[in-house]
Scaffold this active site. Structure first.
Site, PDB file in Angstrom:
ATOM      1  N   ARG A 157       0.845  -1.190   0.000  1.00  8.78           N
ATOM      2  CA  ARG A 157       0.000   0.000   0.000  1.00  8.78           C
ATOM      3  C   ARG A 157       0.885   1.248   0.000  1.00  8.78           C
ATOM      4  O   ARG A 157       0.641   2.191  -0.730  1.00  8.78           O
ATOM      5  CB  ARG A 157      -0.926  -0.016   1.205  1.00  8.78           C
ATOM      6  CG  ARG A 157      -2.180  -0.879   1.053  1.00  8.78           C
ATOM      7  CD  ARG A 157      -1.876  -2.303   0.595  1.00  8.78           C
ATOM      8  NE  ARG A 157      -3.074  -3.121   0.465  1.00  8.78           N
ATOM      9  CZ  ARG A 157      -3.446  -4.026   1.365  1.00  8.78           C
ATOM     10  NH1 ARG A 157      -2.725  -4.230   2.467  1.00  8.78           N
ATOM     11  NH2 ARG A 157      -4.529  -4.745   1.154  1.00  8.78           N
ATOM     12  N   ASP A 186       0.422  -7.407  -3.352  1.00  8.43           N
ATOM     13  CA  ASP A 186      -0.981  -7.153  -3.051  1.00  8.43           C
ATOM     14  C   ASP A 186      -1.626  -6.482  -4.258  1.00  8.43           C
ATOM     15  O   ASP A 186      -0.980  -6.280  -5.292  1.00  8.43           O
ATOM     16  CB  ASP A 186      -1.126  -6.289  -1.796  1.00  8.43           C
ATOM     17  CG  ASP A 186      -2.351  -6.676  -0.978  1.00  8.43           C
ATOM     18  OD1 ASP A 186      -3.475  -6.619  -1.514  1.00  8.43           O
ATOM     19  OD2 ASP A 186      -2.187  -7.037   0.199  1.00  8.43           O
ATOM     20  N   HIS A 258      -6.081 -10.902  -3.667  1.00 10.48           N
ATOM     21  CA  HIS A 258      -5.161  -9.754  -3.576  1.00 10.48           C
ATOM     22  C   HIS A 258      -4.125  -9.817  -4.707  1.00 10.48           C
ATOM     23  O   HIS A 258      -2.927  -9.664  -4.475  1.00 10.48           O
ATOM     24  CB  HIS A 258      -4.487  -9.716  -2.208  1.00 10.48           C
ATOM     25  CG  HIS A 258      -5.410  -9.292  -1.100  1.00 10.48           C
ATOM     26  ND1 HIS A 258      -5.874  -7.995  -0.985  1.00 10.48           N
ATOM     27  CD2 HIS A 258      -5.949  -9.993  -0.076  1.00 10.48           C
ATOM     28  CE1 HIS A 258      -6.668  -7.919   0.081  1.00 10.48           C
ATOM     29  NE2 HIS A 258      -6.738  -9.112   0.638  1.00 10.48           N
ATOM     30  N   ASP A 320      -5.999 -15.051   2.161  1.00  5.73           N
ATOM     31  CA  ASP A 320      -7.109 -14.351   2.813  1.00  5.73           C
ATOM     32  C   ASP A 320      -7.959 -13.599   1.795  1.00  5.73           C
ATOM     33  O   ASP A 320      -7.522 -13.308   0.688  1.00  5.73           O
ATOM     34  CB  ASP A 320      -6.569 -13.363   3.854  1.00  5.73           C
ATOM     35  CG  ASP A 320      -5.714 -12.272   3.231  1.00  5.73           C
ATOM     36  OD1 ASP A 320      -4.848 -12.614   2.401  1.00  5.73           O
ATOM     37  OD2 ASP A 320      -5.907 -11.094   3.550  1.00  5.73           O
ATOM     38  N   GLU A 321      -9.153 -13.276   2.204  1.00  2.00           N
ATOM     39  CA  GLU A 321     -10.043 -12.354   1.494  1.00  2.00           C
ATOM     40  C   GLU A 321     -10.065 -12.618  -0.017  1.00  2.00           C
ATOM     41  O   GLU A 321      -9.774 -11.754  -0.835  1.00  2.00           O
ATOM     42  CB  GLU A 321      -9.622 -10.911   1.779  1.00  2.00           C
ATOM     43  CG  GLU A 321      -9.749 -10.546   3.257  1.00  2.00           C
ATOM     44  CD  GLU A 321      -9.291  -9.136   3.571  1.00  2.00           C
ATOM     45  OE1 GLU A 321      -9.859  -8.512   4.477  1.00  2.00           O
ATOM     46  OE2 GLU A 321      -8.334  -8.656   2.918  1.00  2.00           O
ATOM     47  N   TRP A 387      -5.886 -14.316  12.207  1.00  4.42           N
ATOM     48  CA  TRP A 387      -6.033 -12.858  12.257  1.00  4.42           C
ATOM     49  C   TRP A 387      -7.469 -12.398  12.492  1.00  4.42           C
ATOM     50  O   TRP A 387      -7.701 -11.347  13.092  1.00  4.42           O
ATOM     51  CB  TRP A 387      -5.503 -12.225  10.966  1.00  4.42           C
ATOM     52  CG  TRP A 387      -6.392 -12.370   9.769  1.00  4.42           C
ATOM     53  CD1 TRP A 387      -6.484 -13.445   8.946  1.00  4.42           C
ATOM     54  CD2 TRP A 387      -7.315 -11.398   9.252  1.00  4.42           C
ATOM     55  NE1 TRP A 387      -7.407 -13.214   7.951  1.00  4.42           N
ATOM     56  CE2 TRP A 387      -7.940 -11.962   8.109  1.00  4.42           C
ATOM     57  CE3 TRP A 387      -7.680 -10.102   9.637  1.00  4.42           C
ATOM     58  CZ2 TRP A 387      -8.887 -11.289   7.356  1.00  4.42           C
ATOM     59  CZ3 TRP A 387      -8.641  -9.432   8.884  1.00  4.42           C
ATOM     60  CH2 TRP A 387      -9.223 -10.017   7.761  1.00  4.42           C
ATOM     61  N   PHE A 413      -1.582  -3.196  14.476  1.00  5.02           N
ATOM     62  CA  PHE A 413      -1.020  -1.907  14.869  1.00  5.02           C
ATOM     63  C   PHE A 413      -1.393  -0.786  13.900  1.00  5.02           C
ATOM     64  O   PHE A 413      -0.922   0.340  14.041  1.00  5.02           O
ATOM     65  CB  PHE A 413       0.497  -2.013  15.012  1.00  5.02           C
ATOM     66  CG  PHE A 413       0.942  -2.787  16.233  1.00  5.02           C
ATOM     67  CD1 PHE A 413       0.016  -3.352  17.099  1.00  5.02           C
ATOM     68  CD2 PHE A 413       2.284  -2.956  16.511  1.00  5.02           C
ATOM     69  CE1 PHE A 413       0.423  -4.061  18.222  1.00  5.02           C
ATOM     70  CE2 PHE A 413       2.704  -3.656  17.635  1.00  5.02           C
ATOM     71  CZ  PHE A 413       1.775  -4.217  18.487  1.00  5.02           C
ATOM     72  N   ASP A 414      -2.257  -1.086  12.898  1.00  5.87           N
ATOM     73  CA  ASP A 414      -2.828  -0.009  12.089  1.00  5.87           C
ATOM     74  C   ASP A 414      -4.094   0.538  12.733  1.00  5.87           C
ATOM     75  O   ASP A 414      -4.711   1.460  12.203  1.00  5.87           O
ATOM     76  CB  ASP A 414      -3.114  -0.482  10.665  1.00  5.87           C
ATOM     77  CG  ASP A 414      -4.021  -1.711  10.604  1.00  5.87           C
ATOM     78  OD1 ASP A 414      -4.028  -2.500  11.559  1.00  5.87           O
ATOM     79  OD2 ASP A 414      -4.708  -1.894   9.578  1.00  5.87           O
ATOM     80  N   THR A 463      -0.515  -0.725   5.782  1.00 10.33           N
ATOM     81  CA  THR A 463      -0.078   0.657   5.578  1.00 10.33           C
ATOM     82  C   THR A 463      -0.976   1.484   4.662  1.00 10.33           C
ATOM     83  O   THR A 463      -0.515   2.437   4.027  1.00 10.33           O
ATOM     84  CB  THR A 463       1.372   0.669   5.037  1.00 10.33           C
ATOM     85  OG1 THR A 463       1.417  -0.034   3.792  1.00 10.33           O
ATOM     86  CG2 THR A 463       2.328   0.038   6.030  1.00 10.33           C
ATOM     87  N   GLU A 464      -2.265   1.153   4.588  1.00 10.91           N
ATOM     88  CA  GLU A 464      -3.161   1.983   3.783  1.00 10.91           C
ATOM     89  C   GLU A 464      -3.076   3.455   4.189  1.00 10.91           C
ATOM     90  O   GLU A 464      -3.110   4.352   3.340  1.00 10.91           O
ATOM     91  CB  GLU A 464      -4.609   1.496   3.947  1.00 10.91           C
ATOM     92  CG  GLU A 464      -4.911   0.189   3.250  1.00 10.91           C
ATOM     93  CD  GLU A 464      -4.767  -1.004   4.178  1.00 10.91           C
ATOM     94  OE1 GLU A 464      -5.373  -2.047   3.909  1.00 10.91           O
ATOM     95  OE2 GLU A 464      -4.020  -0.897   5.178  1.00 10.91           O
TER      96      GLU A 464
END
Length: 751
Positions: A157, A186, A258, A320-321, A387, A413-414, A463-464
């Site tokens: 990101r 990603d 992703h 994921d996702e 997660w 931590f975001d 990190t978006e």
């Protein structure tokens, strides 16, 4: 080894023979303080037996204050002895023994890794006593509880230079973490050079613009981003740098989802025939790798180059996702499901992961993936990174698969770490220092045998909303310190304030390093608590609470404002502002909290279904605490429910007159958050027989933009029940299609 770690931790509890703990993070397993002190000389005499590379690290860390000189063993200040191969099952390769007397520092370990960890303890002792030059005589016997103590960094990101990545690794080494999870691919960018597929970095490492501000703003900067990627030589450099610090670098190559950056470079790997581009928005996208032979050959070739660069036992393959929309529409995918007797598209995901695992296993490595790799059945030798909560880790451990615990509610931590109103824009959630410190990676649902499969703990930094490395520092510090003590196995939530004192002491080291750490723990924090007539606002600070000043009229507090003594009753709508002052000077940010009270504020409330773990701060009480959630910040004022309806019953205490019901919800489809499908209001006098008095549909909720106010006529009841219906399965054409929608709800009020 896991068994040995657990036995060691059970048998060896932290022992302290002094009234005051040493300023060490993470705190050692066993500490004995003896009489006397070691006086730090201007020149440290080194025994020649000290392992060379690690000792050079020590010199570099302390060289600004001290000089070093080689000498014989008898006159040396620092003496190393390698322990013979251990026959003690309670000890492992990371074990070390540190003995400091008035004459000498003796350090012992089985391995260089143990010696390096020992040096971190010694460096902290030197830093803490560099003024008085008196280190107390002591004996420390120490080793970590968990074998995997990790930090993750997303460079897709937003990208960070090789030097910045090395700084990140240095932070891990300082606090005895041993795994660096490097998220390299990603939708928004492909960051690793693959020589067989040059277009991955020629095309996939750049995007035409980036999303800025809160997600709901849907605004973009209009600036091209990239090309940014790491060459293979740079990767080798970083891996060696980490190895020199006894840190394993685990690469992540995302699949099958992703994948937009890869598909932009090689669109033939998709299920649909059309051009793609690296994503400019954050979120989840329908276009994923198509499970055809051409794709698997591509991924195998990519993994060949990745495995050659990274010596880690595990290769992270994401998993994921992964929306199933394209697979449902793809003739090849549907034929593959039939051919292999798969149940559905989730079974196809399992087929995909199994096939990749077989290839990675042939190369002598193992795969690890996010807990969605459990869908359709877990690959035979795969490890799970849990997660979405703890359930993935529990399921893996119960089926005798290793797991790393990294639940979003404790380890992302975001998330915000202080009052969202005074913090930089973050992804959402609320994960302050004390919450990280309270985490126990061993789920209570596991027995002793199953607990052996919990490899350890990791925190993740997506990190978006983190555009530069200064913001990286801000988001990981001081929470990384809490993670280190959790992973070491010596954290104790009952003693959080003592840990907080050690953190504050450690800030002087971060200051010296020019680290931009968060000072949120200095700020005044507020907690809403129930009282007999509604709610009160309880203020606290890591400093002397007598320094807290507050106002009730919305003006900024000064040194002469009301001094805080007891929780502040909130009997009407008001804005409470607070701050910490010392010697008449403002020492913290000004915290502001607006209250909107109603007849439900502070009343008893029950939920039929509980919110998801990541968005459950405050529990059901959050819905009647008098605080209206900010629709631009998914912080601590919202409850999130994935795939669940909200059914809340509020006990008003007595029959009460009201004519309006209000509640708040929101929409953020890129993050799978959808408006409610419907809502119904019921009333009752006995909490058994309820009568529906109002019903609204999706269109009314949508038109109100989530801020729902309903005229329910003149009512006089003791109980109010509200049912807010989740949107259900996300429809095709939306991010996360075929997955369970999120429903976010806040304050339920009555007037």
């Amino acid at each position: 080894m896991i068994r040995a770690l657990l036995v060691f931790f059970i048998l060896v509890s932290t022992t302290i023979f002094s009234q005051k703990k040493l300023n060490l993070i993470p705190y050692p397993q066993k500490v004995q303080i003896n009489e006397g002190n070691f006086t730090i000389p201007d020149i440290i005499m080194l025994n020649s037996d000290l392992p060379k590379e690690e000792t050079e690290y020590l010199k570099k860390k302390l060289g600004s204050n001290l000089k070093f000189q080689n000498s014989g063993k008898s006159e040396a200040d620092l003496v190393y002895s390698q322990l013979p191969k251990s026959t003690n099952l309670q000890q492992n390769d990371e074990f070390y023994l540190l003995e400091i007397s008035s004459k000498q520092i003796l350090i012992k370990s089985y391995t260089k890794q143990g010696y390096f960890l020992e040096l971190q303890t010694l460096i902290q002792l030197f830093e803490d006593h560099k003024t008085d030059k008196q280190i107390p005589a002591l004996k420390i016997e120490d080793q970590p509880k968990f074998a995997w103590r990790g930090m993750h960094l997303d460079v897709c990101r937003h990208f960070f230079t090789v030097e910045e990545v090395k700084q990140y690794i240095d932070y891990l080494a300082m606090y005895k973490l041993n795994t660096f999870h490097w998220h390299l691919t990603d939708d928004q960018g492909w960051r690793i050079e693959i020589k067989k597929y040059p277009k991955l970095t020629q095309i996939g490492s750049k995007r035409k613009e980036s999303m800025i501000g809160a997600y709901v703003d849907n605004t973009f900067d209009g600036k091209p981003y990239g090309p940014y990627f790491y060459t293979q030589d740079q990767i080798k450099d970083v891996v060696k740098y980490a190895m020199d610090r006894h840190i394993t670098v685990v690469p992540e190559i995302e699949m099958p989802g992703h994948a937009l950056a890869a598909l932009a470079a090689y669109p033939e790997l998709a299920c649909t025939k059309r051009p793609f581009e690296p994503a400019t928005k954050w979120g989840v996208f329908d276009d994923v790798f198509c499970p055809k032979d051409e794709t698997f050959k591509f991924l195998e070739n990519v993994l060949d180059e990745v495995i050659a660069l990274f010596p880690s036992q595990y290769i992270h393959i994401g998993g994921d996702e992964c929306p199933k929309t394209r697979w449902k529409e793809c003739a090849h995918c549907q034929e593959l499901i039939k051919k292999n007797n798969l149940k559905d598209e989730h079974g196809l995901q399992s087929y995909f992961i199994h096939r990749i695992e077989k290839y990675v296993n042939k190369k002598g490595r193992k795969i690890i993936g996010w807990d969605e790799i459990l869908e359709g059945g877990l690959a035979p030798n795969a490890a799970v990174m849990s997660w979405t909560g703890v359930n993935g880790g529990i399921e893996a451990a119960k089926s005798k698969h290793f797991a790393v615990m990294t639940p979003g509610s404790f380890c992302y931590f975001d998330h915000y770490q202080g009052d969202p109103q005074s913090e930089p824009n973050a992804f959402g959630g609320f994960t302050p220092l004390d919450k990280v410190y309270s985490y126990n990676p061993i789920p209570t649902e596991l027995n002793a045998e199953q607990a052996k499969y919990i490899l350890g703990v990791q925190a993740n930094l997506w990190t978006e909303y983190i555009e530069d490395f200064k913001q990286v520092q801000y988001m990981i510090f001081p929470r990384l310190m809490a993670l280190s003590e959790v992973g070491w196995g010596t954290s104790d939530p009952k003693n959080y304030k003592e840990f907080e004192g050690r953190v504050i002491n450690e800030f002087k080291v971060l200051d010296k390093m020019n680290v931009n750490y968060a000072k949120s723990i200095y700020n005044v924090s507020g907690k809403v608590i129930p009282n007999n007539n509604g709610v009160s606002y309880e203020l606290s600070t890591s400093q002397n609470p007598s320094g807290i000043r507050y106002t009730l009229d919305g003006t900024d507090p000064t040194a002469n404002s009301q001094a805080y003594q007891n929780p502040i009753p909130v009997s009407k709508s008001m804005t409470i502002k607070s701050a910490y002052f010392e010697n008449g000077q403002l020492k913290s940010a000004i915290s502001s909290q607006q209250f909107t009270t109603s007849k439900t504020t502070g009343k008893n409330i029950t939920l039929e279904q509980q919110p998801s773990e990541n968005y459950s701060f405050g529990g059901a009480f959050t819905l009647i605490d008098g605080i209206i959630g900010n629709q631009r910040q998914l912080g601590k004022t919202w409850l999130g429910f994935q795939g669940k309806d909200v059914v809340a019953t509020i006990d008003l205490g007595n029959k009460t007159q009201f004519s309006e019901i209000y509640f708040n919800t929101l929409e953020n489809k890129g993050s799978w958050i959808h408006m409610a499908k419907s809502a119904q209001i019921f009333v009752s006098d006995d909490n058994k027989n309820f009568k529906m008095i109002k019903e609204i549909g999706k269109d009314e909720i949508q038109n109100a933009k989530g801020k729902i106010k309903l005229n329910v006529g003149n009512q006089n009841s003791k109980y109010i029940k509200i049912k807010i219906e989740n949107a259900g399965i996300i429809p095709a054409g939306n991010a996360g299609a075929d997955s369970k929608a999120w429903l976010f709800v806040d304050e339920i009020g009555a007037n």
